[in-house]
Design a protein around this motif. Sequence first.
Motif, PDB file in Angstrom:
ATOM      1  N   SER A  98      54.122  25.024  -8.614  1.00 56.55           N
ATOM      2  CA  SER A  98      54.588  25.264  -9.982  1.00 56.55           C
ATOM      3  C   SER A  98      53.818  26.389 -10.658  1.00 56.55           C
ATOM      4  CB  SER A  98      54.482  23.985 -10.820  1.00 56.55           C
ATOM      5  OG  SER A  98      53.130  23.573 -10.927  1.00 56.55           O
ATOM      6  N   ASN A  99      52.615  26.665 -10.173  1.00 58.22           N
ATOM      7  CA  ASN A  99      51.766  27.658 -10.816  1.00 58.22           C
ATOM      8  C   ASN A  99      50.704  28.083  -9.808  1.00 58.22           C
ATOM      9  OD1 ASN A  99      49.201  28.399 -12.275  1.00 58.22           O
ATOM     10  ND2 ASN A  99      50.565  28.255 -14.043  1.00 58.22           N
ATOM     11  N   LYS A 100      50.489  29.388  -9.670  1.00 56.31           N
ATOM     12  CA  LYS A 100      49.525  29.898  -8.692  1.00 56.31           C
ATOM     13  C   LYS A 100      48.113  29.382  -8.965  1.00 56.31           C
ATOM     14  CE  LYS A 100      47.832  34.185  -6.704  1.00 56.31           C
ATOM     15  NZ  LYS A 100      47.881  35.648  -6.725  1.00 56.31           N
ATOM     16  N   GLU A 140      49.069  26.780 -22.529  1.00 62.24           N
ATOM     17  CA  GLU A 140      50.455  26.489 -22.156  1.00 62.24           C
ATOM     18  C   GLU A 140      50.980  25.285 -22.934  1.00 62.24           C
ATOM     19  OE1 GLU A 140      52.781  28.028 -20.052  1.00 62.24           O
ATOM     20  OE2 GLU A 140      51.334  29.655 -20.191  1.00 62.24           O
ATOM     21  N   HIS A 179      56.900  21.281 -19.316  1.00 59.83           N
ATOM     22  CA  HIS A 179      57.595  22.354 -18.600  1.00 59.83           C
ATOM     23  C   HIS A 179      58.912  21.847 -18.034  1.00 59.83           C
ATOM     24  CE1 HIS A 179      55.425  26.125 -18.517  1.00 59.83           C
ATOM     25  NE2 HIS A 179      54.284  25.457 -18.479  1.00 59.83           N
TER      26      HIS A 179
END
Length: 158
Positions: free
Chosen positions: A15-17, A80, A154
Amino acid sequence: MLTKLEKAEQKWGGSNKLVDQWLHHRRTLLIQYFKIAGLAPYTMPAKSLPKADAVKQFCAQLVDYVSEGHFEVYDQVVTECEKFGESSKERAQTLLPQISETTDAALDFNDKYTEADNDDVLMDLDADLSKLAQAMETRFAFEDELLEQLHEHHSKAS
């Protein structure tokens, strides 16, 4: 702890590096922990202590992991969460002090074992690893809750 990590990787992986990198570093840390603790599948010969260098290497990984969370990951996750409203931001911010409480255990362990000038300190290793494992498990649970907070919002935004 590894089972919970695998669940975290399945849930948030890809979902996210930064999250992927962080979870990978958690895996590396846990594997090293299991090795120096002599836990399966990394068991050591009976009545054997790990080498002091291996413990110091683990300490370096531990400090790197803790630092990465405090100086890279947490701020980005809170930022975020801010995008999803005040309640999301507040929840993320309430988790940070709880995570920070576990940092002292990691730093105390690091200080004791990286500054040791002889192997006698290794006689306390089992007890200290046990205390550290409790702190790490607590930390990982709070970190996962932080990731869940981000993931939940998200998912709703997608």
